[in-house]
Scaffold this motif. Structure first.
Motif, short mmCIF file in Angstrom:
data_model
loop_
_atom_site.label_atom_id
_atom_site.label_comp_id
_atom_site.label_asym_id
_atom_site.label_seq_id
_atom_site.Cartn_x
_atom_site.Cartn_y
_atom_site.Cartn_z
N LEU A 1 67.57 1.06 -60.85
CA LEU A 1 68.36 1.38 -62.04
C LEU A 1 69.26 2.59 -61.78
O LEU A 1 70.42 2.61 -62.19
CB LEU A 1 67.43 1.67 -63.22
CG LEU A 1 66.62 0.48 -63.75
CD1 LEU A 1 65.60 0.95 -64.79
CD2 LEU A 1 67.55 -0.57 -64.36
N SER A 2 68.73 3.57 -61.09
CA SER A 2 69.51 4.77 -60.79
C SER A 2 70.67 4.46 -59.85
O SER A 2 71.75 5.03 -59.97
CB SER A 2 68.60 5.84 -60.18
OG SER A 2 69.31 7.01 -59.89
N THR A 3 70.44 3.52 -58.94
CA THR A 3 71.45 3.20 -57.91
C THR A 3 72.53 2.28 -58.43
O THR A 3 73.71 2.47 -58.13
CB THR A 3 70.77 2.57 -56.68
OG1 THR A 3 69.79 3.47 -56.16
CG2 THR A 3 71.79 2.23 -55.61
N HIS A 4 72.14 1.26 -59.21
CA HIS A 4 73.08 0.19 -59.56
C HIS A 4 73.68 0.32 -60.95
O HIS A 4 74.44 -0.55 -61.37
CB HIS A 4 72.38 -1.16 -59.41
CG HIS A 4 72.02 -1.49 -57.98
ND1 HIS A 4 72.96 -1.90 -57.07
CD2 HIS A 4 70.84 -1.42 -57.32
CE1 HIS A 4 72.37 -2.11 -55.90
NE2 HIS A 4 71.09 -1.83 -56.03
N MET A 5 73.35 1.39 -61.67
CA MET A 5 73.98 1.64 -62.95
C MET A 5 74.84 2.90 -62.82
O MET A 5 74.41 3.90 -62.23
CB MET A 5 72.93 1.82 -64.05
CG MET A 5 72.13 0.55 -64.32
SD MET A 5 70.89 0.78 -65.61
CE MET A 5 71.98 1.04 -67.05
N THR A 6 76.04 2.84 -63.37
CA THR A 6 76.98 3.95 -63.22
C THR A 6 76.42 5.24 -63.79
O THR A 6 76.49 6.30 -63.18
CB THR A 6 78.31 3.62 -63.90
OG1 THR A 6 78.83 2.40 -63.36
CG2 THR A 6 79.33 4.73 -63.68
N ASN A 7 75.83 5.15 -64.98
CA ASN A 7 75.29 6.35 -65.63
C ASN A 7 74.09 5.96 -66.48
O ASN A 7 74.21 5.77 -67.69
CB ASN A 7 76.37 7.02 -66.50
CG ASN A 7 75.87 8.31 -67.14
OD1 ASN A 7 74.81 8.84 -66.76
ND2 ASN A 7 76.61 8.82 -68.10
N PRO A 8 72.92 5.83 -65.86
CA PRO A 8 71.74 5.44 -66.65
C PRO A 8 71.41 6.41 -67.77
O PRO A 8 70.80 6.04 -68.76
CB PRO A 8 70.61 5.38 -65.61
CG PRO A 8 71.10 6.15 -64.44
CD PRO A 8 72.59 6.03 -64.45
N HIS A 9 71.83 7.66 -67.63
CA HIS A 9 71.53 8.66 -68.65
C HIS A 9 72.21 8.35 -69.98
O HIS A 9 71.76 8.80 -71.04
CB HIS A 9 71.94 10.05 -68.17
CG HIS A 9 71.49 11.15 -69.07
ND1 HIS A 9 72.26 11.61 -70.11
CD2 HIS A 9 70.33 11.84 -69.12
CE1 HIS A 9 71.60 12.57 -70.75
NE2 HIS A 9 70.43 12.73 -70.17
N SER A 10 73.28 7.56 -69.94
CA SER A 10 74.00 7.22 -71.18
C SER A 10 73.36 6.06 -71.92
O SER A 10 73.85 5.66 -72.98
CB SER A 10 75.46 6.88 -70.85
OG SER A 10 75.53 5.69 -70.07
#
Length: 297
Positions: free
Chosen positions: A55-64
């Protein structure tokens, strides 16, 4: 490469209503252990830790995003994924924690409350919905609640999507596209290849080896009886694992369902979504997480 075995929507013993609840709880606990256990030297990481990294690698901004598990069962790997993803996030920034939400058509609120208490009680990074939530008809207010906070909604399906027949899977994907969803992730520990079936056998062997430890951990000595005297647990876990293999879709099959889910706007709307997929090994030679991550462009 497409698997030689076609997908079959067969049955799993733990799905039947006549399966005793206490046995089903053991099955769920064993599957959670499979997701969260990291054995040094044998495993590069736990599957849950691997999902957090994906998820951290393949999503542009998981924090959003807010991550909503729509088939949380007894809790599954989501509390562990939350810990690993937030630990990774905290190492990179001092932003507020990423939020995870547990939901299910049949809520296990007692188990979820325990998971929340053991997770991060001071930062509200893990929460749950007490009411039943149907993944094919997700409450609009549930999504709108986080939209008002400026968050995007990402739907999680951990070892769950293979349980849906094609009709239900299409309705779930349509609800994701039309219901304000911004992405979804499908994570499975099996596939229709030889490695998938062998991993289920290895899981059964691991159950026989680790049963005393987990029986003590769960405070459930009866689990030993159903492991060694009447070996229901290892037999059903292996059998249901094989059935899960037969039910598991390839990424191409999932993308085909997405394109035929009947979403309003048709092909033009589906074209707004980007599909990524792969298989990541966490234990040589047969332990892999098979994944699909789909996000709105």
């Amino acid at each position: 490469m497409a698997p030689l075995v076609p997908r079959m929507h067969v049955f799993e013993i733990a799905d039947f209503p006549w399966c005793p609840n206490f046995l089903r709880a053991y099955f769920q606990a064993a599957l959670t252990a499979a997701w969260t256990t990291h054995i040094p030297l044998l495993q590069t990481s736990s599957p849950a830790q691997l999902v957090a990294r994906l998820l951290s690698t393949h999503m542009t901004n998981p924090h959003s995003h807010v991550f909503i598990d729509f088939c949380a069962g007894g809790g599954g790997p989501t509390p562990s994924i939350e810990k690993h993803l937030n630990n990774n996030n905290n190492n990179k920034s001092k932003s507020p924690p990423i939020q995870f939400v547990l939901t299910d058509l049949h809520p296990h609120t007692d188990l979820w409350a325990q998971a929340v208490a053991q997770s991060s009680p001071n930062n509200n990074s893990l929460s749950y919905v007490r009411e039943p939530v149907d993944a094919a008809h997700a409450p609009r207010e549930l999504v709108a609640k986080y939209k008002r906070q400026g968050k995007k909604v990402f739907r999680l399906f951990n070892l769950a999507f293979h349980h849906f027949d094609d009709g239900l899977a299409r309705r779930i994907l349509r609800d994701t596209v039309e219901g304000g969803g911004d992405g979804f992730g499908i994570f499975e520990l099996q596939d229709r290849g030889v490695a998938g079936f062998l991993s289920c056998c290895l899981f059964g062997l691991g159950t026989l080896i680790m049963a005393p430890y987990y029986a003590f951990l769960w405070g459930a000595p009866l689990a030993l009886f159903f492991t060694y005297v009447v070996p229901i647990l290892p037999v059903v876990l292996v059998f249901d694992g094989w059935m899960s293999c037969l039910r598991t879709r390839t990424p191409d099959e999932i993308e085909a369902l997405l394109r035929t889910c009947g979403a309003e706007g048709g092909e033009a709307e589906i074209a707004k979504w980007e599909v990524k997929s792969g298989s990541e090994m966490f234990m040589w030679p047969v332990g892999s997480v098979n994944w699909v991550i789909c996000v709105k462009k």
